[in-house]
Design an enzyme around this catalytic site. Sequence first.
Site, PDB file in Angstrom:
ATOM      1  CG  HIS A  15      -1.966  -1.028   1.229  1.00 22.89           C
ATOM      2  ND1 HIS A  15      -2.027  -2.030   2.169  1.00 22.89           N
ATOM      3  CD2 HIS A  15      -3.010  -1.254   0.386  1.00 22.89           C
ATOM      4  CE1 HIS A  15      -3.049  -2.829   1.919  1.00 22.89           C
ATOM      5  NE2 HIS A  15      -3.652  -2.377   0.830  1.00 22.89           N
ATOM      6  CG  ASP A  71      10.143   1.534   5.188  1.00 27.46           C
ATOM      7  OD1 ASP A  71      11.329   1.253   4.903  1.00 27.46           O
ATOM      8  OD2 ASP A  71       9.257   0.668   5.337  1.00 27.46           O
ATOM      9  NE  ARG A  72      13.589  -2.157   9.211  1.00 23.97           N
ATOM     10  CZ  ARG A  72      14.292  -3.272   9.393  1.00 23.97           C
ATOM     11  NH1 ARG A  72      14.934  -3.834   8.380  1.00 23.97           N
ATOM     12  NH2 ARG A  72      14.370  -3.823  10.589  1.00 23.97           N
ATOM     13  CB  THR A  74       4.550  -6.140   2.683  1.00 23.99           C
ATOM     14  OG1 THR A  74       3.726  -5.195   1.998  1.00 23.99           O
ATOM     15  CG2 THR A  74       4.718  -7.375   1.824  1.00 23.99           C
ATOM     16  CB  THR A 127     -11.776 -25.052  10.005  1.00 21.17           C
ATOM     17  OG1 THR A 127     -11.943 -26.455  10.193  1.00 21.17           O
ATOM     18  CG2 THR A 127     -10.493 -24.805   9.211  1.00 21.17           C
TER      19      THR A 127
END
Length: 263
Positions: free
Chosen positions: A11, A111-112, A134, A186
């Site tokens: 995204h 981004d980190r 992600t 389940t």
Amino acid sequence: MLLTIDVGNTHTVLGLFEGEEVIEHWRINTDARRTADEIAVVLQGLVQQSPLLAETDISGIALCSTVPSVLHEMREMCRRYYGDVTAVIVEPGVKTGVPIRMDNPKEVGSDRIINALAANHIHGGPAIVVDFGTATTFDAVSAKGEYVGGAIAPGIEISVDALSARGAQLHKVELVRPRSVIGKSTVEALQSGIIYGFAGQVDGVVRRMSEELADDPEQVTVVATGGLAPLVLDESRCIDVYEPWLTLIGLRLVYERNVGVSG
């Protein structure tokens, strides 16, 4: 106003700042096939449809991207459609104010670093940023505001997709909290394994990382961000605060460091 753009693998999150406040935001799919012209059409459509922004001009742009092909088109979009607007793209040479204590600083995702900057600015150090995207990333920030390393695990959606693809009788389920940890169907068993399993993973990694990061692990602030964070916020025992716009805030800070006060 300052437009901030965080391009992730799945995204892209966009936010408009008026001063230090996010007054509008959007989340769209990241599509590596989009051209600069298509990106501009999407962006202008989002801005024009917002009732808050009828008389608003974009005075600056700050962006980071983990997808090189999209970064190329974003750069072209800024040049063609916002050529008179100052754009700061987070890449080598851009001032972030975050010392990177890694064997190869260039391999750390922009981004980190941005998240580390924002977390230290808001909460101080030591801190750990858990970004649910992600991938689920864990980033450690020292008491001095240094980026000292981290951990990367498969993200929630990646894991769910892999499980449904490899399990003949297992299908994708709605990611919500089941009635109990012991699933009675389940579907509930899958939901339990996903929600509580990832919460346990986060707690385990953060605990071990905190013990290495600080003499007193209780002094470490754990900041969660990312679109999938709300799935585990209530189940994790270690997360102190949720900052949904952490990366956008970091982009604003980088813009200010390189250009001046946004507005």
